[in-house]
Design an enzyme around this catalytic site. Structure first.
Site, mmCIF file in Angstrom:
data_model
loop_
_atom_site.group_PDB
_atom_site.id
_atom_site.type_symbol
_atom_site.label_atom_id
_atom_site.label_comp_id
_atom_site.label_asym_id
_atom_site.label_seq_id
_atom_site.Cartn_x
_atom_site.Cartn_y
_atom_site.Cartn_z
ATOM 1 N N SER A 1 0.817 -1.111 -0.341
ATOM 2 C CA SER A 1 0.149 -0.246 0.235
ATOM 3 C C SER A 1 1.073 0.953 -0.055
ATOM 4 C CB SER A 1 -1.258 -0.153 0.766
ATOM 5 O OG SER A 1 -1.944 -1.453 0.939
ATOM 6 N N ARG B 1 7.351 6.398 -4.626
ATOM 7 C CA ARG B 1 8.089 6.660 -3.380
ATOM 8 C C ARG B 1 7.938 6.726 -1.957
ATOM 9 N NH1 ARG B 1 3.906 10.267 -3.871
ATOM 10 N NH2 ARG B 1 4.925 10.648 -5.917
ATOM 11 N N ASP C 1 -4.498 -1.261 -0.853
ATOM 12 C CA ASP C 1 -5.006 -1.603 -0.248
ATOM 13 C C ASP C 1 -7.187 -1.333 -0.009
ATOM 14 O OD1 ASP C 1 -4.377 0.593 0.780
ATOM 15 O OD2 ASP C 1 -3.677 0.656 2.614
#
Ligand code: GLC
Length: 490
Positions: free
Chosen positions: A158, A173, A211
């Site tokens: 996630s 990132r 998620d």
């Protein structure tokens, strides 16, 4: 804990009567700073809608709007045995899910592992080895001595990832305080699969999942009105189903324009340019001192990871810059440790049922060694309410923006995450903000309803892996890299 004070009355106005004037004045200033009124909410949503559009365009923008290659909702007839690995911010979970013959039914076996804090700033090798350890332990425990066929894995990772394929994902990132060298800019699937292979584990990554996408798919499995999957937890984000024709950045693939594709918005990055969000000096410090300054502007004002820190920074500011106002002659060294308070500290304050804030008083003494006066406790209580309310109202803006962008008048939104499930009044405050933003009449019932989601990173991940294998079987291979290898799983 047994309290002796009288139970709180619904209205707490009276309890401010014996709060000293200078503290009352300070409370008023904090109210002005942290309150987000309806006009501001609407401005934020208008800008948000434009930014969602921009993220889908070829030029891109602040919000990544990542294409997930989840091409549609499950039918309820998906079948098979799947592993799911959820690398959340706090815990790690391994599940084995059997999607059974009966429509919409499944069995689940799961184990939870703690995600060691030092892993978040450790090395890439340590991370993959730890994930593989957990999977290996799970398999050894549940399938001891069995000869296993290779199992398809839905890997819930996630963090923002560019996916050219569903079984691939280049980490854009790190977010949520993670800072592991050597992963940003790399495809995480081969990095992880290499470790699995080295250990001879019979596992193949069938899908890399966010998620929010897992939440969307799992929730829609049981509720056809579900249009958006959201996480309000350590981080904040949402996913929804788009039409390929509305995603200019994949136009070159010449897919049918009405084909559905789930978009992981990654809208924690909303307003990284700082155009519209009402940032305070405390939000600016949080950003400055985070591992990724300039990133996740929206998330840093709304997510569970930061709520306690905002609260702490306000208190430290008052102690240092308004001498004698609060905690005079108290040892505040514990309070000075960054990130020493998490959202559960604020939740506990907001949940204190006693008129004299007795539980809050005990909390400050126990956790921070500070003996707070009645007035100081009232200020802390109001501050927690303000920070929690601001988070809930801003969070509603993301949901409202997706609804506006998609012209959705009414729908269900599946939500998960610690803030949604545990933070007091978060749901009601968010629902009130939606009402204001979307201009529902006073006698109208809520039309966009945010409800508790099904298990996205377990069942959702398994379903997405199943949908992917079904596409391999049907020869519908858009956005699947290792279709050849996956055939061996069928
Ligand atoms: C962060 C992550 C995002 C995730 C969200 C909720 O925003 O970047 O991928 O969905 O947290 O966990």
């Amino acid at each position: 804990m047994v309290g002796i004070g009288p139970r709180r009355r619904p209205s707490r106005k009276g309890s401010m009567a014996d709060v000293p004037k200078d503290l009352l004045q300070q409370i008023k200033e904090l109210e002005d700073l942290f309150t987000v009124d309806t006009v501001k909410l609407k401005q934020i949503v208008d800008h948000f809608v434009k930014e969602l559009e921009k993220g889908l365009s070829v030029e891109g923008g602040n919000i990544p709007m990542n294409v997930t290659w989840v091409m549609g909702f499950p039918t309820g007839h998906e079948q098979g045995t799947f592993l799911a690995l959820d690398m959340g911010g706090t815990n790690l979970r391994v599940c084995e899910i059997v999607l059974t013959e009966e429509k919409g039914e499944f069995d689940i076996t799961q184990s939870k592992y703690r995600m060691p804090e030092e892993l978040k700033t450790g090395t890439s090798e340590e991370l993959w080895e730890y994930l593989a350890d957990c999977l290996q332990q799970f398999i050894e425990y549940h399938h001891d001595g069995e000869k296993l066929h290779t199992l398809p894995l839905g890997f819930t990772f996630s963090y923002p990832a560019t996916q050219h394929y569903i079984d691939h994902g280049i980490l854009q990132r790190w977010t949520k305080g993670f800072d592991i060298d050597g992963v940003e800019g790399k495809d995480v699937v081969p990095l992880f699969e290499e470790v699995l292979k080295k250990r001879g584990l019979p596992i193949k990554v069938a899908a890399l999942i966010n998620d929010t996408t897992g939440t969307l798919i799992a929730s829609s499995y049981t509720d056809p009105e579900m249009k958006i999957g959201c996480i309000f937890g350590t981080g904040v984000n949402a996913a929804y189903m788009e039409n390929v024709g509305s995603v200019p950045k994949i136009a070159h693939m010449n897919l049918p324009p009405d084909m559905p594709v789930a978009i992981n918005c990654e809208y924690g990055a909303f307003d990284n340019e700082h155009v519209v969000l009402p940032r305070t000096q405390y939000d600016i410090i949080i950003d400055r001192d985070s591992p990724r300054p300039g990133q996740q502007a929206f998330e840093k004002m709304t997510a569970g990871l930061y709520l306690g820190e905002i609260f702490r920074l306000v208190l430290i500011d008052l102690i240092d810059n308004k001498p004698g106002l609060i905690f005079e002659n108290q040892d505040t060294s514990k309070l000075r440790k960054p990130y020493s308070l998490d959202a559960s500290f604020l939740a506990a304050i907001e949940e204190d049922p006693f008129e004299n804030l007795q539980e809050t008083e005990e909390l400050f003494e126990r956790e921070l060694g500070i003996k707070a006066t009645k007035g100081e406790l009232e200020l802390c209580r109001r501050l927690a309410e303000l920070i929690g309310t601001r988070a809930a109202r801003l969070s509603a803006c993301g949901v409202a923006a997706i609804c506006k962008k998609k012209n959705i008048e009414s729908c269900h939104v599946g939500a998960d995450g610690s803030v949604f499930t545990k933070y007091p009044h978060f749901k009601a405050r968010g629902a009130q903000a939606l009402r204001e933003i979307l201009d529902w009449k006073p006698d109208e019932k809520d039309k966009v309803i945010i409800t508790a989601a099904e298990d996205g990173s377990g069942v959702g991940a398994a379903l997405i892996a199943a949908l992917t294998l079904d596409r391999v079987k049907a020869g519908n291979l858009a956005g699947i890299r290792d279709a050849g290898d996956m055939k061996t799983l069928l």
